[in-house]
Design an enzyme around this catalytic site. Sequence first.
Site, PDB file in Angstrom:
ATOM      1  CB  CYS A   1      47.186  29.352  39.099  1.00 40.56           C
ATOM      2  SG  CYS A   1      47.418  31.097  38.730  1.00 40.56           S
TER       3      CYS A   1
ATOM      4  CG  LEU B   1      49.139  31.840  42.131  1.00 39.04           C
ATOM      5  CD1 LEU B   1      49.554  30.387  41.939  1.00 39.04           C
ATOM      6  CD2 LEU B   1      47.860  31.894  42.958  1.00 39.04           C
TER       7      LEU B   1
ATOM      8  CB  SER C   1      41.152  31.086  46.240  1.00 33.54           C
ATOM      9  OG  SER C   1      42.514  31.378  46.479  1.00 33.54           O
TER      10      SER C   1
HETATM   11  C1  LIG Z   1      42.262  38.591  40.897  1.00 35.13           C
HETATM   12  C2  LIG Z   1      42.012  37.110  41.019  1.00 35.13           C
HETATM   13  C3  LIG Z   1      42.904  36.316  41.750  1.00 35.13           C
HETATM   14  C4  LIG Z   1      42.709  34.944  41.884  1.00 35.13           C
HETATM   15  N1  LIG Z   1      43.580  34.204  42.633  1.00 35.13           N
HETATM   16  C5  LIG Z   1      43.371  32.866  42.803  1.00 35.13           C
HETATM   17  C6  LIG Z   1      44.218  32.076  43.655  1.00 35.13           C
HETATM   18  O1  LIG Z   1      45.131  32.590  44.291  1.00 35.13           O
HETATM   19  N2  LIG Z   1      43.971  30.741  43.757  1.00 35.13           N
HETATM   20  C7  LIG Z   1      42.935  30.133  43.095  1.00 35.13           C
HETATM   21  O2  LIG Z   1      42.743  28.942  43.235  1.00 35.13           O
HETATM   22  N3  LIG Z   1      42.093  30.873  42.312  1.00 35.13           N
HETATM   23  C8  LIG Z   1      42.283  32.210  42.141  1.00 35.13           C
HETATM   24  N4  LIG Z   1      41.403  32.957  41.360  1.00 35.13           N
HETATM   25  C9  LIG Z   1      40.263  32.284  40.704  1.00 35.13           C
HETATM   26  C10 LIG Z   1      38.958  32.463  41.491  1.00 35.13           C
HETATM   27  O3  LIG Z   1      39.046  31.929  42.784  1.00 35.13           O
HETATM   28  C11 LIG Z   1      37.757  31.856  40.748  1.00 35.13           C
HETATM   29  O4  LIG Z   1      37.984  30.485  40.567  1.00 35.13           O
HETATM   30  C12 LIG Z   1      37.541  32.491  39.378  1.00 35.13           C
HETATM   31  O5  LIG Z   1      37.800  33.866  39.425  1.00 35.13           O
HETATM   32  C13 LIG Z   1      36.119  32.276  38.833  1.00 35.13           C
HETATM   33  O6  LIG Z   1      35.124  32.869  39.648  1.00 35.13           O
HETATM   34  P1  LIG Z   1      34.511  34.362  39.410  1.00 35.13           P
HETATM   35  O7  LIG Z   1      34.084  34.453  37.991  1.00 35.13           O
HETATM   36  O8  LIG Z   1      33.388  34.456  40.391  1.00 35.13           O
HETATM   37  O9  LIG Z   1      35.611  35.315  39.716  1.00 35.13           O
HETATM   38  C14 LIG Z   1      41.592  34.340  41.236  1.00 35.13           C
HETATM   39  C15 LIG Z   1      40.703  35.133  40.503  1.00 35.13           C
HETATM   40  C16 LIG Z   1      40.878  36.501  40.393  1.00 35.13           C
HETATM   41  C17 LIG Z   1      39.898  37.320  39.616  1.00 35.13           C
END
Ligand SMILES: Cc1cc2nc3c(=O)[nH]c(=O)nc-3n(C[C@H](O)[C@H](O)[C@H](O)COP(=O)(O)O)c2cc1C
Lengths: 282, 301
Positions: free
Chosen positions: B129, B72, B20
């Site tokens: 978050c 967010l 997300s």
């Molecule tokens: C730019 C950005 C925005 C994110 N926004 C959300 C969000 O709106 N809601 C949420 O549950 N997680 C959010 N996340 C977390 C990701 O969904 C994920 O849990 C986290 O980045 C770890 O995975 P990754 O290392 O593959 O990025 C966000 C991550 C990034 C990098």
Amino acid sequence: MKKKTTAIVISQKNLAPGIFDMWLETDLAENAHAGQFVGVYTEDKSLLLPRPISICEVDHEKNAIRIVYRVAGRGTDEFSKYSAGEKVKLLGVLGNGYDIGKLLGKSVVLMGGGIGIPPMLELAKEINAHNEALTDGDKMKVSIVLGYRDSMTFLKEDFEKYGKVYIASEDGSVGTKGNVMNVMASEGSDGESADKTADNEDTIKADIICACGPMPMLRAIKVYAEEKQIPAYISLEERMACGVGACLGCVVKTKEVDHHSHVNNARICTDGPVFAAEDVDI
Amino acid sequence: MNTEIEIAGVKWKNPVTVGSGTFGSGMEYDEFIDLNRLGAITTKGVANVPWPGNPTPRVTEVYGGMLNAIGLQNPGIDVFCERDLKFLEKYDTRVIVNVCGKSIQDYVDVVERLSDEKKVDMLEINVSCPNVKEGAIAFGQKAEALTEITKEIKNHAKQPIIMKLSPNVTDITEMARAAEAAGADALSLINTITGMKIDINRRTFALANKTGGMSGPAIKPVAVRMVYQVAQAVKIPIIGMGGISNAEDALEFILAGASAVSVGAANFINPYATVEVINGIEEYMKKNHVEDIKELIGAVR
Ligand SMILES: Cc1cc2nc3c(=O)[nH]c(=O)nc-3n(C[C@H](O)[C@H](O)[C@H](O)COP(=O)(O)O)c2cc1C
Ligand SMILES: Cc1cc2nc3c(=O)[nH]c(=O)nc-3n(C[C@H](O)[C@H](O)[C@H](O)COP(=O)(O)OP(=O)(O)OC[C@H]3O[C@@H](n4cnc5c(N)ncnc54)[C@H](O)[C@@H]3O)c2cc1C
Ligand code: FES
């Protein structure tokens, strides 16, 4: 259509201390325009994100783009070591670019400050190419104002092909001492007395401004344009992650509620980087 | 060869979705990949009203990853339903809507608004978050608070609910058990790990928010460990994420106990990452004569 693709270095030159000039062969050239940018990837796997770099020139015949950049950290330092024949991964073409349709028939002032100078070159070139096909009433008159730190006036000769060039340098070693706004103060035609039929060759007539450069310069241009009641299109910078409008990392505050985000924020990577100065809160 | 999985009664054609907030609602990546290939699309967190998010800089690169403090930003549930869900209708993929809020009532408002939306297959509840001052994270760091919000949302939700857990806790299995006991249908983990970067030249924080959530390849070992621990602690399915950039990474999570995986920040580095992960999982299955992906889920104990 945007894509991630592999480009080949055609040539690389050192233009001034810390400033490099690279031509890249890539099919992204086909749809690349002034004011747009590409994301340049490093080979160093600890540096993940593409570096946003503006398009300085496009050569449609050679299927190539030119980027001119300053070494600012580890990514750009790596780029500066590439030589002809090496491969570079690019994400592009990104951003909206300048809309030449808004400049038709106008006296356009192109302003570049520091490492904001390169993208103005492709704009000057595109305006020139358009002029050849336009009837007199729609032709654009171009004045170019470039602000440098010192006497290392990179790209100056390239710009001289497309219009009259005015120079400012912070240390006063060439042209007007100060920045682009000091040039406008000394060389600009007074907005009120401007007689549209008499082209005074010695003054800069500004119906419209297109600019790229450091934030203080862009803020000064916004104030100037509001005072003179002329439109100004400015190119903004912000830290980016995706470069394609998905992460919401690169926003700028907007006067009105943005059509996409539905809050007072627009994405510089996709809704910009070029904005009407009056639309953004900088 | 069967790559289909099932989470809380919802079948996905393959176990790959997106993190997300890293993929918008898919519109921005439609140019790069065929969205129909994805097992599911998980959308950016959406609240009951538009949120402007944090001041910039909101993102910064760190060794092997990045920090973000977007805060967010979202257009609010009404625009989301009219525009984003409408866009997603065209695609043959599951839709998981990530929900955020500042109070339990905020979450409930969104969940109720989505109850009649046919295109929404599952809800992912972001109680983790780290970039929003009020609400959100508070629910994800105390077991009692997590229990309360999970129960309340479960009471109002028509679709299955996935509770998204924060890694910024002492014992993630305690949180996982609390969510399961309160009625969660599935769990997703991990959200970002709180970090900080200081710009030594400007002598200031790299992010306007001071702290940000770390994601990217560097957090993967932490995430794999947490998925493994949670898989031992609960019976409900897990969507694993944190630093997945290729099929090998995804398979680690599946073997550790995840039924599905999300590709997050890797989309920024390689917009084709999701499809490469899907193809790579299939190749691995072929090469190792795995008939059904379910054989791999939690196979390493
Ligand atoms: C730019 C950005 C925005 C994110 N926004 C959300 C969000 O709106 N809601 C949420 O549950 N997680 C959010 N996340 C977390 C990701 O969904 C994920 O849990 C986290 O980045 C770890 O995975 P990754 O290392 O593959 O990025 C966000 C991550 C990034 C990098
Ligand atoms: C739309 C746009 C166009 C640009 N065009 C040019 C250009 O034509 N020529 C040029 O020299 N520079 C340009 N820049 C600035 C350029 O992106 C940075 O100098 C470059 O990313 C620095 O990378 P680094 O690894 O050398 O520095 P580091 O400081 O090591 O980079 C660390 C991280 O911060 C990011 N970052 C650092 N400085 C900036 C910055 N000023 N803006 C955005 N991100 C930054 C990097 O991308 C990287 O993710 C542009 C920036 C934007 C946003
Ligand atoms: S860099 Fe991701 S939205 Fe602009």
